[in-house]
Scaffold this active site. Sequence first.
Site: not given
Ligand code: NAP
Length: 249
Positions: A150, A154
């Site tokens: 990851y 990133k």
């Molecule tokens: P999340 O709640 O897990 O949501 C991610 C979404 O992406 C889900 O709806 C998932 O679908 C979808 N997805 C996964 N693989 C995919 C694919 N191959 N094609 C299309 N859609 C796909 O994550 P989040 O926390 O909102 O994070 C969103 C972004 O922010 C990510 O890039 C994450 O790495 C980044 N981020 C998050 C955090 C944090 O603390 N939450 C911190 C830093 C960065 P499914 O539901 O079907 O799996």
Amino acid sequence: MSAVAIVTGGARGIGAATSRRLAADGFDIAVIDLVEADAQPVVDEIRATGRQALAVGADVSDEAAVTTAVDRIAAELGAPVVLVNNAGVIRDNLLFKMTADDWDTVLRVHLRGAFLMSRAVQKHMVDAGWGRIVNLSSTSALGNRGQANYSAAKAGMQGLTKTLAIELGRFGVTANAIAPGFIETDMTAATAARIGVPFDEFIAARAAEIPVGRGGKPDDIANAVSFFVSEASGFVSGQVLYVAGGPKA
Ligand code: NAP
């Protein structure tokens, strides 16, 4: 007809908040997620506010699916000029236990996905002479135990962002990255579950280390996306904004 924005992984978490926020900013929204039906509730919410919206099922790491999805969005909603590469997955493990599949899955979704989506959408932005790309990086880009895959993905998002900024700037397109710290979503709930800590305790422990004294919310990231997508940010490109409640990861 309003300008069209695409948000990948928009069915929940940061992507759903960003979809709602960009709709409130005046964009019509295409919400891409793996399963079309999962994106429908957010689309229904946006439509109820009077904006156009479309749910599209696609795996962003699948080249043919990305082409089909972007063509469909252009035909049904209009040419996309905003792209938020937000779709993401985690497959955390210490290096000695991390499988090659764990590595490939994470690199494919974040990096290959952002590349394929950006390549497919840029032609619409170039035709329009205006565009905005926002890529989701992470504080994990600086290194994080158990996240070799990851953190590499990133960090890669930051390099991709800077190169998109350099190549596309002359066409009126900016590209920027947001690196969130701890945000309360299903992704971080899954991390808490994996290590066997109740999510509220996990949030409290993380908040104690964050200078502003709370965990981040999806809207904290949506607000930053809104700035990068706005007309006002036109001279800001190739930047990484850490949105983490403090200066450090
Ligand atoms: P999340 O709640 O897990 O949501 C991610 C979404 O992406 C889900 O709806 C998932 O679908 C979808 N997805 C996964 N693989 C995919 C694919 N191959 N094609 C299309 N859609 C796909 O994550 P989040 O926390 O909102 O994070 C969103 C972004 O922010 C990510 O890039 C994450 O790495 C980044 N981020 C998050 C955090 C944090 O603390 N939450 C911190 C830093 C960065 P499914 O539901 O079907 O799996």
